[in-house]
Structures are given as C-alpha cells and as structure tokens.
Design a protein around this motif. Structure first.
Motif, short mmCIF file in Angstrom:
data_model
loop_
_atom_site.label_atom_id
_atom_site.label_comp_id
_atom_site.label_asym_id
_atom_site.label_seq_id
_atom_site.Cartn_x
_atom_site.Cartn_y
_atom_site.Cartn_z
N ILE A 120 -55.37 -76.36 -26.24
CA ILE A 120 -56.77 -76.72 -26.51
C ILE A 120 -56.60 -77.79 -27.87
N LEU A 121 -55.62 -77.27 -28.73
CA LEU A 121 -55.52 -78.26 -29.92
C LEU A 121 -54.97 -79.45 -29.56
N ASP A 122 -54.02 -79.53 -28.75
CA ASP A 122 -53.44 -80.84 -28.22
C ASP A 122 -54.39 -81.65 -27.65
N GLY A 123 -55.45 -81.18 -26.73
CA GLY A 123 -56.33 -81.68 -26.02
C GLY A 123 -57.38 -82.40 -27.18
N ALA A 124 -57.78 -81.90 -27.99
CA ALA A 124 -58.51 -82.51 -28.98
C ALA A 124 -57.74 -83.63 -29.81
N VAL A 125 -56.59 -83.56 -30.00
CA VAL A 125 -55.84 -84.57 -30.78
C VAL A 125 -55.69 -85.61 -29.77
N SER A 126 -55.22 -85.22 -28.24
CA SER A 126 -55.14 -86.40 -27.21
C SER A 126 -56.39 -87.28 -27.31
N THR A 127 -57.45 -86.63 -27.21
CA THR A 127 -58.92 -87.31 -27.07
C THR A 127 -58.95 -88.62 -28.06
N MET A 128 -58.35 -88.12 -29.50
CA MET A 128 -58.29 -89.12 -30.39
C MET A 128 -57.21 -90.21 -30.28
N ARG A 129 -56.18 -89.70 -29.69
CA ARG A 129 -55.08 -90.69 -29.48
C ARG A 129 -55.48 -91.57 -28.45
N THR A 130 -55.99 -91.05 -27.19
CA THR A 130 -56.11 -91.86 -26.19
C THR A 130 -57.24 -92.85 -25.95
N HIS A 131 -58.42 -92.19 -26.71
CA HIS A 131 -59.57 -92.86 -26.85
C HIS A 131 -60.03 -93.21 -28.06
N TRP A 132 -59.24 -93.71 -28.97
CA TRP A 132 -59.23 -93.97 -30.44
C TRP A 132 -60.35 -94.88 -30.93
N ARG A 133 -60.40 -95.99 -30.04
CA ARG A 133 -61.66 -97.00 -30.78
C ARG A 133 -62.63 -96.17 -30.54
N THR A 134 -63.19 -95.44 -29.41
CA THR A 134 -64.61 -94.91 -29.32
C THR A 134 -64.71 -93.56 -30.26
N VAL A 135 -63.42 -92.88 -30.30
CA VAL A 135 -63.75 -91.92 -31.06
C VAL A 135 -63.70 -91.95 -32.59
N LEU A 136 -62.84 -92.99 -33.11
CA LEU A 136 -62.86 -93.27 -34.49
C LEU A 136 -64.11 -94.14 -34.74
N GLY A 137 -64.55 -95.04 -34.03
CA GLY A 137 -65.88 -95.80 -34.13
C GLY A 137 -66.86 -94.93 -34.37
N ILE A 138 -67.31 -93.75 -33.47
CA ILE A 138 -68.27 -93.07 -33.83
C ILE A 138 -68.13 -92.23 -34.94
N SER A 139 -66.95 -91.69 -35.38
CA SER A 139 -66.90 -90.96 -36.54
C SER A 139 -66.93 -91.78 -37.77
N LEU A 140 -66.41 -92.99 -37.65
CA LEU A 140 -66.53 -94.10 -39.01
C LEU A 140 -67.94 -94.23 -39.29
N ALA A 141 -68.92 -94.61 -37.95
CA ALA A 141 -70.23 -95.16 -38.11
C ALA A 141 -71.02 -93.83 -38.74
N VAL A 142 -70.76 -92.60 -38.04
CA VAL A 142 -71.72 -91.39 -38.73
C VAL A 142 -71.12 -91.22 -40.21
N ALA A 143 -69.88 -91.05 -40.47
CA ALA A 143 -69.42 -90.70 -41.65
C ALA A 143 -69.71 -91.65 -42.80
N VAL A 144 -69.82 -93.08 -42.53
CA VAL A 144 -70.25 -94.19 -43.46
C VAL A 144 -71.69 -93.80 -43.98
N VAL A 145 -72.51 -93.57 -42.90
CA VAL A 145 -73.94 -93.53 -43.12
C VAL A 145 -74.38 -92.21 -44.12
N VAL A 146 -73.60 -91.08 -43.61
CA VAL A 146 -73.80 -89.95 -44.23
C VAL A 146 -73.46 -89.85 -45.80
N GLU A 147 -71.98 -90.72 -46.11
CA GLU A 147 -71.80 -90.73 -47.19
C GLU A 147 -72.44 -91.66 -48.46
N ILE A 148 -72.99 -92.85 -47.63
CA ILE A 148 -73.81 -93.67 -48.50
C ILE A 148 -75.15 -92.89 -48.72
#
Length: 431
Positions: A120-148
């Motif tokens: 289960i833990l490896d699957g969560a990390v594998s999602t980040m590694r395999t689909h990193w553009r989508t995962v990090l793009g969504i996380s970055l966009a939401v995090a930037v708005v929240v922190e601003i």
C-alpha cells in the motif's frame, strides 16, 4: 502409487499391461531380466534404484501411509492448491516445487490481490514516481494557492503591534481582547483554507490514483473534470466529520468545565475534564477510523454523504485495527517527510528575519514577520507536494484493498484494465 484405473501420478512410468491390471514382478530375476515364469515383463526396464514396483501387502505388515491430501507434497514436489470459491488460496496453500502460485495480474501500481502494508505504501509512492507530472502538478498548484492565502492572512492580521499584547502583563483588556480576536480570526481562516485545499487535492489525487491502479494516466484537466461533480459533497463530508469529532470532544470536557465553573472544586473539575477528554478522544478516534474510507468511497462510487459513510463502516468492520495502523503509519511517514523539509526553511527564515535567531527566540512577533512567513511558506509548499500524494494514495489503496478482500473487486479492476480472461485462464484472482 495410485492404482485408480485411467490415472497415472505425475512422473511415474507408464504401465505396459492392460489398464487397471495389477502385476507383481517375479522374485527369480537374473541380471535384471525377468524370468519366463509368471507375467511377462518388458525388456526395457528403468535403472535400478529409480523405480519401485508395487508389492502385495502380506498379513501383519504395516499398511503404507495414505496418499497425500490437498496441500501435501505430491510425487513431483508440487503442492496441489486448495482454493476457496472466490479463487483465493486455502489453508493448503501452494507448494514451492514449481515456484509457488502464478503471480497476480499487475496492470498498474499494485497487483490485483489483497495487499500488504508495504504494498500500500509502495503503491502511493509509485503513483508519484510513475505519474509525477500530474501528481506534482496538482499538488504544487493547490499548495501554492493555499500558502499564498495563508501568508497574506497571517501577515495582515498578525503582523501588528497588537500581537505583543498577548504576552504583555501591562496590556489593557481591550488590547488583549483585540490581539486574541485577530489571532483566532487568522487561525480560523488559515484552517478553512487548509481544509479547502486538502479537499481539492484529495479529490484530484483520488482520481489519479484510481487510474494508476488500472495502468492508465490522466491529465490534471481530466482529473478536475472527473472530480468536480463530487467536490461539494466531499467538502460537506469532511466538514460533517470534523463537526462530529469536535462535538464529541467538546461534549466530553463540558461536564468537567461545568463542575469547575460552579465552584465544585478545581481539582475535581480538572480531573473530570481530563477524564472526559480522554474518553471522548478514544470515541473520536474510533469513529474517525470507521469513517476514514468514506472520502474515497464518495469519490470513486459517486455516492452521497450518508451512503459513503455507510460504505466506510461496512468496509472497516472487522478490520478496525488494521485500517487504524495503516492510516497512522501513513500519517507518521508523511509528517516526518514534511518536517524534514519544513524545519530547515523555518530555521532559515528565523535566521534572516528581523532580529536573527536570538530575536526569534525572545520575541514571538518575529514569527509573523513577512520574511519569515514567505520563507516558511516556500517550505510548506514543498511539504504539501509530498504529503498530499501520500495521504491520498494510502487512503485510496486501503479502500481498494478492503474491497478486494470483501467484494472481489480485483475481478472488476481486471475487466476495467482490459484483462478479459482474468481469473479463468492463466491467472489466479486474489492470489
């Protein structure tokens, strides 16, 4: 040896005589060749020591052991599998002579079978590694708005001389009240923005993880279009669960507070408050775990708030400790990773802010300096980029795991992934 007509155990030599006829080798063999008396044996015999002919049991002789049952090693070192009706290995298990059971299909980040904690833990990390553009793009966009929004709210409401009144014994009642009001307003606003950001990130990343299980990718735009119809319901679900848990804790401490306020004794009031807090905390944790799978159920099954809560209760029933342990482990891992990122930025912000590190330690108002808030905000954005995918991934994969165990969801996932013959030829569902 099995003497059943028409059956030969794997690895045994084929019989040359009529089917089902029992033969006994003569005792007077010369040079490995059978004599002319009795039954005629073939000239082509296996080498000595590799085959033993069946013998009749004499009176008083200890009977041979019974043939191996299901799950016991067979003639070739293979354990015949025993399976439950759903296709899952039974108590007999699989042998190791041929390398164990056939592997479960794995179209995406997890194999289609009941998962272990590490998977289960490896699957969560594998999602980040395999689909990193989508995962990090969504996380970055939401995090930037929240922190601003968080930095602006804290900088405008708390970067003021009135905040000094909270720790000033010479401050007037009005100054202290205004400082407390500003602090509570800022905290409530920051919490609301954080919850809203978490809801959006969870909804989008749930869609990404569910597609990653099937081995397909999804763009941020597709994830948004798929999750948008359920966003309001998800926000209402999280808000409802928050109110329930907070209400339980408040209800637990109210009797102690009432006793202390009525003059029934400060010691009795404090003791009753502490006891009520502990009891209410246990109940709140128990309910939080029972409803912890409601968000992925709401998003993936397109359920309403009430039905998703009921689905979570059904899936968690009988597995409370397992769900609690995996959720807690995921929270601990994400918190540690977040602290590893955030703490250095906080130290840097304190060092370059007004008054330096010594001023930060002696003056609480320095924590609301613009320099400090901006630098720590950058660290928080990076921390969110790590914690959002892990927490959402663990929740979704735990939900999928519970459904595989209880409802054979692996069959539906296999069909959705295009594995038409899964469970019928060459694959073992749930293995």
């Amino acid at each position: 040896m099995n003497d059943t007509p028409g059956w030969a155990s794997p690895g045994s030599a084929p019989s040359e005589g009529p089917e089902g006829q029992e033969s006994t080798p003569p005792s007077d063999q010369r040079d490995g060749r059978p004599s002319d008396s009795g039954v005629q044996w073939s000239k082509d015999q296996p080498p000595a020591g590799q085959w033993t002919a069946p013998t009749r049991q004499s009176p008083g002789q200890t009977p041979p052991p019974p043939p191996p049952g299901p799950g016991a090693p067979g003639p070739t070192g293979w354990n015949a599998p025993t399976t439950h009706p759903g296709g899952y290995p039974g108590p007999g298990g699989w042998g190791t002579g041929w390398g164990g059971p056939p592997p479960a299909a794995k179209p995406g980040i997890i194999p289609l079978r009941p998962l272990g904690v590490g998977e289960i833990l490896d699957g969560a990390v594998s999602t980040m590694r395999t689909h990193w553009r989508t995962v990090l793009g969504i996380s970055l966009a939401v995090a930037v708005v929240v922190e601003i929004i968080t930095v602006v709210v804290q900088g405008l409401l708390l970067n003021d001389a009135s905040t000094d009144a909270i720790g000033d014994p010479n401050a007037s009642f009005d100054e202290v009240s205004r400082a407390l009001g500003d602090s509570m307003t800022a905290s409530a606003a920051v919490y609301a923005i954080s919850v809203l950001g978490t809801v959006i990130a969870t909804a989008l990343l749930t869609t990404v993880t569910s597609r990653a299980i099937l081995g397909t990718s999804v763009t941020p735009g597709e994830a948004w279009r798929d999750a948008r119809p359920q966003l309001l319901r998800l926000f209402g679900l999280i808000l409802l669960l928050t109110l329930i848990l907070v209400g339980i804790v408040v209800g637990g401490v109210l009797p102690g507070v009432a006793v202390a306020a009525s003059g029934g004794g400060s010691a009795a009031g404090v003791g009753l408050t502490l006891l009520g807090f502990l009891g209410a905390g246990v109940v709140a944790v128990w309910l939080a775990v029972r409803f912890s799978l409601a968000p992925p159920a709401l998003m993936l099954e397109k359920q309403g708030i009430k039905k998703s809560m009921g689905r979570s209760v059904k899936l968690v029933r009988g597995s409370w400790w397992r769900v609690f342990g995996i959720q807690l482990l995921g929270m601990i891992i994400s918190s540690i990773l977040s602290m590893i990122v955030v703490v250095p930025f906080a130290l840097i912000g304190a060092a370059v802010g007004d008054g330096g590190m010594s001023g930060f330690l002696t003056d609480p108002a320095v924590a609301y300096d613009w320099t400090y808030l901006i630098i720590t905000g950058v660290g928080a954005v990076i921390g969110y980029m790590i914690t959002f995918p892990i927490t959402a991934g663990v929740s979704v994969l735990l939900y999928v795991d519970q459904r595989i165990r209880r409802e054979a969801l692996d069959l539906e996932l296999a069909r959705a992934a295009g594995l038409q013959d899964y469970g019928t030829s060459g694959t073992t569902p749930g293995s």
